[in-house]
Design a protein around this motif. Structure first.
Motif, short mmCIF file in Angstrom:
data_model
loop_
_atom_site.label_atom_id
_atom_site.label_comp_id
_atom_site.label_asym_id
_atom_site.label_seq_id
_atom_site.Cartn_x
_atom_site.Cartn_y
_atom_site.Cartn_z
N LEU A 13 0.94 -0.95 -0.36
CA LEU A 13 0.04 0.18 -0.39
C LEU A 13 0.66 1.34 -0.12
O LEU A 13 0.63 2.26 -0.93
N HIS A 14 1.77 1.39 0.82
CA HIS A 14 3.08 2.07 1.05
C HIS A 14 3.49 3.01 -0.65
O HIS A 14 3.91 3.31 -0.97
N TYR A 15 4.44 1.87 -0.63
CA TYR A 15 5.63 1.48 -2.04
C TYR A 15 4.86 0.95 -3.57
O TYR A 15 4.91 2.10 -4.20
N GLN A 16 3.51 0.34 -3.12
CA GLN A 16 3.39 0.61 -4.46
C GLN A 16 2.34 1.59 -5.17
O GLN A 16 1.37 1.87 -6.07
N HIS A 17 0.94 1.69 -4.34
CA HIS A 17 0.37 2.62 -4.48
C HIS A 17 0.17 4.09 -3.62
O HIS A 17 -0.59 4.92 -3.69
N GLY A 18 1.21 4.11 -3.79
CA GLY A 18 1.76 6.10 -2.61
C GLY A 18 0.63 6.85 -1.72
O GLY A 18 0.97 7.63 -1.23
N MET A 19 0.19 5.30 -0.66
CA MET A 19 -0.47 5.71 0.33
C MET A 19 0.90 6.52 1.59
O MET A 19 1.58 5.54 1.31
N THR A 20 -0.08 7.40 1.92
CA THR A 20 0.94 7.52 3.05
C THR A 20 0.27 6.89 4.73
O THR A 20 0.08 5.43 4.37
N HIS A 21 1.74 6.87 5.58
CA HIS A 21 1.42 6.14 6.75
C HIS A 21 0.03 6.59 7.65
O HIS A 21 -1.01 5.44 8.10
N GLN A 22 -0.85 7.48 7.35
CA GLN A 22 -2.52 7.62 8.02
C GLN A 22 -3.01 7.34 7.57
O GLN A 22 -4.00 6.56 7.51
N GLU A 23 -3.05 7.04 6.12
CA GLU A 23 -4.35 6.69 5.10
C GLU A 23 -4.12 5.04 4.95
O GLU A 23 -5.09 4.95 5.22
N ILE A 24 -3.23 4.81 5.51
CA ILE A 24 -2.73 3.20 5.34
C ILE A 24 -3.75 2.62 7.08
O ILE A 24 -4.00 1.08 7.23
N GLY A 25 -3.18 3.37 8.19
CA GLY A 25 -3.98 3.17 9.25
C GLY A 25 -5.11 3.07 9.49
O GLY A 25 -5.74 2.05 9.77
N GLU A 26 -5.03 4.46 8.40
CA GLU A 26 -6.98 4.43 8.63
C GLU A 26 -8.21 3.47 7.41
O GLU A 26 -9.37 2.52 7.90
N LEU A 27 -7.56 3.18 6.70
CA LEU A 27 -7.71 1.79 5.62
C LEU A 27 -7.90 0.85 6.60
O LEU A 27 -8.92 -0.12 6.51
#
Length: 315
Positions: A13-27
């Motif tokens: 999610l972070h390295y391939q999809h460019g999501m931030t730490h906050q966005e990953i946490g919420e997801l």
């Protein structure tokens, strides 16, 4: 410790999809701090490997200044941190870059144990396997508690990373007496390993100090032994072989008990990498580099700058 599956999910999610730490946490229902921790763990576990295409290093100018000041063949400098454990890991990472660059150019690597050298293993990600390469210890092992390190385990770790051969030196680094050291040195297995080490083209070892609290060896010695070494001019050691400010071997009752390669023999290895950092190591590192005893260096920014500053002052 998380299993590989959630670590891999967060990493994608972070390295391939460019999501931030906050966005990953919420997801995923994690805190931002937990996501940060999981991404760091994914890198340590080898789930994530980062390849940077480019020759520039973060401290290229400082490395060039250091090599020029001491006449070195190479230098690798890591960031410094207020946390000693972070500095150790940082130097270990720089050491891994050094070893990955130099090991493919040789047939045998002689290895001297230190906490800084041991920190290299966790960061090794070589691009090729080298079955013709061999790793061999410079000296024997520590008896009793050894802070989780031994020369044998260290060379096995290096060998596993490179797919290389490894060798064992079946003896203690410091025998109880000089006679015992002589007996160990006469063992065929010990003689064979030390012959291999003497023929190495690359040496990577820690540089220790004499003062108590500066490393495993110094803490093993008695106050009387440290006093004898200091009185005779010792400023540091490489695998228990002490040297003075001009790079000459210091004879002592400690030296008589060492089961390992002599200082003169290790100085004949063409490429000699010193790994070390910290204020307690400055005097020893400066002497080892200035005299040509070691001709490559892996250290951190603070130590590099102090070495340069004290050298300019002529100390």
């Amino acid at each position: 410790m998380e299993t590989r599956e959630p670590l891999g999910r967060v990493a994608r999610l972070h390295y391939q999809h460019g999501m931030t730490h906050q966005e990953i946490g919420e997801l995923l229902g994690f805190s931002r701090v937990k996501v940060t921790r999981m991404l760091a763990e994914a890198r340590r576990a080898g789930i994530v490997e980062i390849h940077i295409h480019g020759e520039a290093t973060p401290f290229g100018e400082l490395e060039a200044e250091l090599t020029g000041a001491f006449g070195l063949a190479g230098a690798w400098i890591a960031p410094s941190f207020s946390d000693p454990e972070r500095s150790l890991a940082s130097v270990g990472m720089a050491g891994a870059e050094c070893l990955t660059a130099l090991a493919p150019t040789v047939r045998t690597v002689a290895v001297g144990l230190s906490s800084s050298v041991a920190a290299i293993v966790a960061h090794l990600r070589p691009q090729e396997q080298l079955p013709e390469l061999g790793f061999v210890p410079l000296a024997g092992s520590w008896g009793g508690a050894s802070r989780g390190m031994s020369p044998h385990e260290l060379v096995i770790g290096f060998g596993a990373a490179f797919g290389a051969r490894t060798y064992h030196l079946p003896a203690p680094i410091l025998a109880k007496t000089a006679d015992a050291a002589t007996a160990f040195a006469a063992d065929p297995g010990v003689r064979q390993t030390l012959r291999l080490a003497a023929g190495a083209e690359l040496l990577i070892a820690g540089v220790g100090a004499v003062e108590a609290g500066s490393g495993m060896l110094a803490d093993t010695l008695t106050e009387r032994e440290r006093g004898q070494l200091t009185k005779r001019g010792a400023v540091g050691d490489i695998s228990a072989r002490f040297f003075d400010s001009v790079g000459s071997a210091v004879e002592s009752t400690v030296d008589e008990r060492v089961v390992g390669m002599s200082l003169r023999a290790l100085a004949r290895i063409p490429r000699r990498v010193a790994v070390g950092f910290g204020d307690q190591k400055i005097t020893a590192l400066r002497a080892a580099l200035r005299t040509g005893l070691m001709n490559h260096l892996v250290t951190d920014v603070d130590t590099a700058r102090t070495l340069l500053r004290t050298t300019r002052k002529g100390n």
